[in-house]
Design an enzyme around this catalytic site. Structure first.
Site, short mmCIF file in Angstrom:
data_model
loop_
_atom_site.label_atom_id
_atom_site.label_comp_id
_atom_site.label_asym_id
_atom_site.label_seq_id
_atom_site.Cartn_x
_atom_site.Cartn_y
_atom_site.Cartn_z
N PHE A 40 63.79 -32.77 94.92
CA PHE A 40 63.47 -31.75 95.92
C PHE A 40 61.98 -31.40 95.84
CE2 PHE A 40 62.99 -27.46 97.49
CZ PHE A 40 63.75 -27.48 98.65
N ASP A 41 61.49 -31.19 94.61
CA ASP A 41 60.09 -30.82 94.44
C ASP A 41 59.17 -31.93 94.93
OD1 ASP A 41 60.87 -28.44 93.46
OD2 ASP A 41 60.57 -28.94 91.34
N SER A 78 65.85 7.03 107.30
CA SER A 78 66.63 7.04 106.06
C SER A 78 68.05 7.48 106.39
CB SER A 78 65.98 7.95 105.03
OG SER A 78 65.68 9.18 105.63
N LEU A 79 68.86 7.65 105.37
CA LEU A 79 70.26 8.00 105.59
C LEU A 79 70.55 9.33 104.92
CD1 LEU A 79 72.02 4.63 104.68
CD2 LEU A 79 72.11 5.75 106.91
N GLU A 113 79.57 -0.79 104.01
CA GLU A 113 78.80 -1.77 103.25
C GLU A 113 78.37 -1.12 101.95
OE1 GLU A 113 75.55 -2.34 105.89
OE2 GLU A 113 76.75 -3.53 107.28
N LYS A 159 75.49 0.05 99.34
CA LYS A 159 74.10 0.46 99.49
C LYS A 159 73.29 -0.29 98.44
CE LYS A 159 71.34 4.46 100.59
NZ LYS A 159 70.14 4.25 99.79
N ASP A 207 70.35 -1.56 96.24
CA ASP A 207 69.20 -0.88 95.67
C ASP A 207 68.03 -1.86 95.59
OD1 ASP A 207 67.75 1.14 94.68
OD2 ASP A 207 68.59 1.08 92.66
N ARG A 256 58.81 -1.10 104.71
CA ARG A 256 59.20 0.14 105.38
C ARG A 256 58.00 1.08 105.52
NH1 ARG A 256 60.90 5.30 104.18
NH2 ARG A 256 62.50 6.12 105.59
N TYR A 284 71.34 -6.53 107.02
CA TYR A 284 72.45 -5.71 107.51
C TYR A 284 72.20 -5.08 108.87
CZ TYR A 284 69.48 -2.45 104.92
OH TYR A 284 68.41 -1.77 104.42
N LYS A 331 76.94 8.34 97.56
CA LYS A 331 76.32 7.89 96.31
C LYS A 331 77.32 7.98 95.17
CE LYS A 331 71.84 7.26 97.29
NZ LYS A 331 70.76 8.03 96.75
N CYS A 338 46.70 3.78 66.91
CA CYS A 338 47.91 3.02 66.59
C CYS A 338 48.69 3.71 65.46
CB CYS A 338 47.53 1.60 66.19
SG CYS A 338 48.95 0.62 65.69
N CYS A 359 48.42 1.23 62.29
CA CYS A 359 47.18 0.85 61.59
C CYS A 359 46.02 1.77 61.91
CB CYS A 359 46.82 -0.60 61.91
SG CYS A 359 46.24 -0.80 63.60
N CYS A 375 47.25 -1.92 70.96
CA CYS A 375 46.47 -1.83 69.72
C CYS A 375 45.68 -3.13 69.62
CB CYS A 375 47.40 -1.68 68.52
SG CYS A 375 46.51 -1.95 66.98
N CYS A 379 47.06 -5.26 62.09
CA CYS A 379 48.12 -4.31 62.39
C CYS A 379 49.48 -4.88 61.96
CB CYS A 379 48.09 -4.01 63.89
SG CYS A 379 49.33 -2.85 64.42
S1 IVH Z 1 71.50 0.85 107.17
C1 IVH Z 1 68.92 4.40 109.38
N1 IVH Z 1 72.74 -0.38 105.28
O1 IVH Z 1 69.06 2.68 102.39
C2 IVH Z 1 68.94 3.58 108.18
N2 IVH Z 1 70.71 0.74 104.74
O2 IVH Z 1 68.59 5.56 102.81
C3 IVH Z 1 69.99 2.54 108.36
N3 IVH Z 1 70.05 0.53 102.39
O3 IVH Z 1 66.07 2.43 104.19
C4 IVH Z 1 69.97 1.66 107.22
N4 IVH Z 1 71.76 -0.71 101.77
O4 IVH Z 1 66.66 0.53 102.68
C5 IVH Z 1 71.67 0.37 105.60
N5 IVH Z 1 73.97 -1.53 103.71
C6 IVH Z 1 72.91 -0.80 104.03
C7 IVH Z 1 71.92 -0.45 103.08
C8 IVH Z 1 70.83 0.34 103.48
C9 IVH Z 1 70.64 -0.12 101.37
C10 IVH Z 1 68.80 1.31 102.29
C11 IVH Z 1 67.78 1.01 103.37
C12 IVH Z 1 67.45 2.30 103.99
C13 IVH Z 1 67.94 3.29 102.99
C14 IVH Z 1 68.35 4.53 103.71
#
Ligand code: IVH
Length: 673
Positions: A37-38, A83-84, A114, A116, A118, A137, A226, A313, A407, A410, A425, A431
């Site tokens: 592949f490489d 945001s949510l 779905e 969330k 991270d 973002r 998503y 959460k 340190c 030492c 250090c 040391c």
């Molecule tokens: S939908 C209006 N779906 O959570 C925002 N967000 O707190 C709709 N995130 O900025 C976003 N998993 O970075 C959506 N399954 C998911 C997510 C998700 C993580 C994050 C996303 C967003 C933040 C909002």
């Protein structure tokens, strides 16, 4: 070569590479070896650099990066990135459901759940099916154009599958560093005596903002999508959007579920509460979305977030305890790590007495005082961390933390290099933990393999002044060792025998043993194979170093720095004088046994006692065959740490036996017995 020839070859290469990529990333099917592949990719890059006018924006060569961006351009989002709202309990979620029911009056509705993820939110614009731009973002209104870095994410289609549903559309999702990759990155950092990264999310975020996209490519980031936005996408519900994303070849986490009412949402929450830990990335909750787009429009948005979605959460396991003290650890390279000493507390099934504090910035950010009641959390991090201080419980006599200036081992004044969070250090030769750490590194099995020496003996040898550097080990006499506490005639002789035997370990082990920053075992193997002698390596210049496959800028610079030091050169000379192997012998393969006769192996991942090439050599010595791809005919997949999940899945599917390093060793032992 004519332009037309180049154009034709580029087209063939592109098609092949894209095919292999799709098979690998979408279908978990590796039909070509990494090496082959490489080679294809290298050839493509070569042609494109000779004929830059033929490089297309969706060329798979973009995956390896190579561009440098000094300042990322600011780009306004077409639709703000919101945001949510958060909820933390079933009750709060029921209230959300009531609000939805009320706003939608008599209509029936359903949810889509779905996890969330991270990671780091990203917006991707496609034009005529080709990835045009990737933007962070930022503040939600505008972000940074990090397109070149985004293109290194291999699972992300640079051109979508099938006919694009509309001329322009935008997809959104979350970039993340898979846990395995993160752990491997940290293991390497620790091995090199550096301070590990705190968590995968911040590391992802830092990686995406790197100026050199070829380094981003090495970070092996991944991305779950998503959201699908744009006009004329034909999307009527979130479910259809997800199906559309999948059919275009986007990586969609297969953890979603359509839920007909809030009770099914609660079931979903329960189902994933523990199961989510099996996923390749950290998740901290779930996201609940009203499925119908029409209803989403009816519900609308507040200033910050949609009314049609909310997150739930999961509770991170945490506990309150008292910060008794802060101590400081010094690693092999001199990096200093502050450690919180805590009143022992039970957390997620284990007693926690210490927590990592990472660096001085973290202490300042938390405004920590000795005597404070702090909350400790076990989240995505490996080591528990302090997440906050209970200010109302701060005793009057709480003591402000003064980060150490010298340190603790030492007493040398610490330094902090520009752009680095950690203090170091600089007294590497005087040391104690740095010296002992280097010897510990030197004797380990993957290096000089002196198993007659343990941590305690190293400590004794150091304390008695006998050993201050690895080379001193080879000057030890029987009398030196015999006078140490706990040593008798036999054990003294054994120790010396072990040291002496190490003079036979091959050059690549010696090279790894030297402890050059960023030179792990596999890199040492590559360097030894290429330069063949220590003199060849120590006199190589930067260009010669980076010309070696898999050797990047960081490693090259580190090798140059290492040999630039007189002290290091003297140490290497001393090791050479006592007879360590300083060149690669052209090995004639000696067959040691026929234990693995007729058996084929794929070797993948990181091993604790061998470098990968060493292990392959070992298999061949015992009559086995090493191949590069997993097929139904394969006998064994020898799986080290951090092997990619798709390899495992494939082996399981094809019923190939998966062996651990330990099982492999046992297999040879049994046969020799
Ligand atoms: S939908 C209006 N779906 O959570 C925002 N967000 O707190 C709709 N995130 O900025 C976003 N998993 O970075 C959506 N399954 C998911 C997510 C998700 C993580 C994050 C996303 C967003 C933040 C909002």
């Amino acid at each position: 070569m004519t332009l037309t020839d180049a154009q034709n070859e580029i087209a063939v290469l592109t098609q092949k590479i894209n095919y292999y990529n799709t098979e690998y990333y979408q279908n978990s099917n590796s039909i070509v070896s990494d090496y082959d592949f490489d080679r294809l990719l290298e050839r493509l890059i070569e042609l494109e650099s000779n004929f830059p006018e033929l490089r297309l924006p969706d060329s798979p060569s973009m995956r390896v990066g190579g561009t440098i961006t000094k300042d990322f351009e600011t780009v306004y989002h077409k639709y703000p990135m919101l945001s949510l709202g958060n909820t933390y309990s079933a009750d709060e979620l029921m209230e959300f459901d009531k609000r939805i029911a009320k706003a939608l009056e008599e209509q029936s509705y359903s949810y889509f759940c779905e996890l969330k993820f991270d990671g780091v939110a990203i917006s991707l614009t496609y034009k005529d099916g080709v990835l045009d731009m990737g933007v962070t973002r930022g503040d939600g209104v505008r972000g940074d154009n990090i397109t070149d870095n985004i293109k290194t994410i291999r699972s992300l289609p640079l051109r979508v599958k099938g006919k694009p549903l509309s001329a322009n559309f935008e997809v959104r999702g979350e970039v993340f560093m898979p846990k395995e990759v993160f752990e491997q990155l940290n293991a390497t950092k620790v091995q090199q005596g550096e301070v590990p990264y705190a968590n995968a999310r911040n590391t992802t975020s830092g990686s995406l903002k790197m100026q050199d996209s070829s380094i981003v490519a090495q970070r092996k980031l991944d991305c779950y999508l998503y959201s699908l936005l744009g006009e004329n996408t034909g999307v009527t519900s979130h479910s259809t959007a997800i199906a559309q994303l999948e059919s275009m070849g986007f990586n969609v986490s297969q953890t979603y579920s359509k839920c007909k009412d809030i009770n099914e949402v609660l079931d979903y929450i329960q189902k994933w509460e523990t199961k989510r830990h099996e996923l390749p990335l950290e998740t901290d909750g779930i996201v609940i979305k009203v499925d119908s787009v029409e209803q989403q429009q009816q519900l609308g948005f507040t200033a910050k977030s949609p009314r049609w979605a909310i997150s739930y959460k999961y509770k991170a396991e945490d506990a309150l305890t008292v910060l008794k003290n802060i101590t400081y650890q010094v690693g092999r390279t001199g990096a200093v790590t502050p450690v919180a000493e805590l009143e022992p507390v039970l957390l997620a099934g284990t007693t926690v007495k210490r927590a990592s504090l990472h660096n001085a910035n973290e202490i300042a950010r938390l405004d920590l005082r000795i005597g404070d009641t702090v909350s400790v959390e076990k989240g995505g991090e490996i080591i528990p961390k302090i997440t906050g201080v209970q200010l109302e419980e701060r005793p009057d006599d709480a003591v402000t933390v003064q980060y150490i200036s010298h340190c603790p081992e030492c007493n040398t004044e610490l330094v902090r290099e520009e752009g680095e969070a950690a203090h170091y250090c600089p007294n590497s030769d005087g040391c104690p933990p740095q010296i002992k750490g280097r010897i510990q590194h030197f004797i380990q099995r993957k290096a000089m393999d002196i198993d007659s020496l343990g941590e305690r003996t190293i400590h004794q040898l150091f304390e008695s002044g006998l050993v201050k550097s690895p080379a001193d080990l080879y000057q030890l006499t029987f009398e030196d060792v015999y006078q140490l506490e706990g040593f008798k005639e036999l054990s003294s002789n054994n120790l010396l025998k072990g040291i002496s035997a190490s003079k036979q370990v091959p050059f690549e082990n010696v090279l790894f043993a030297l402890g050059i920053r960023f030179v792990g075992k596999t890199v040492a193997e590559k360097l030894a194979a290429h330069f063949r002698t220590i003199d060849g390596l120590s006199s190589a210049n930067y260009e010669e170093l980076i010309a070696v496959p898999e050797i990047g800028e960081r490693i090259a610079q580190s090798v140059i720095d290492f040999f630039g030091s007189d002290q290091h050169r003297r140490e290497v000379d001393r090791l050479k004088e006592v007879g360590l192997q300083m060149e690669t012998l052209v090995k004639e393969m000696v067959i040691e046994s026929h234990a693995l006769e007729g058996k084929s192996f794929v070797v993948s991942g990181v091993f604790s006692n061998y470098g990968r090439d060493e292990l392959k050599e070992h298999i061949k010595k015992h009559g086995g065959k090493v191949v590069s791809s997993i097929s139904g005919k394969l006998d064994y997949l020898l799986a080290g740490d951090k092997m990619g999940p798709s390899k495992r899945e494939k082996a399981e599917k094809l019923k190939v036996t998966i062996l651990s390093e330990q099982e492999f060793e046992n297999m040879l032992k049994e046969d020799n017995a």
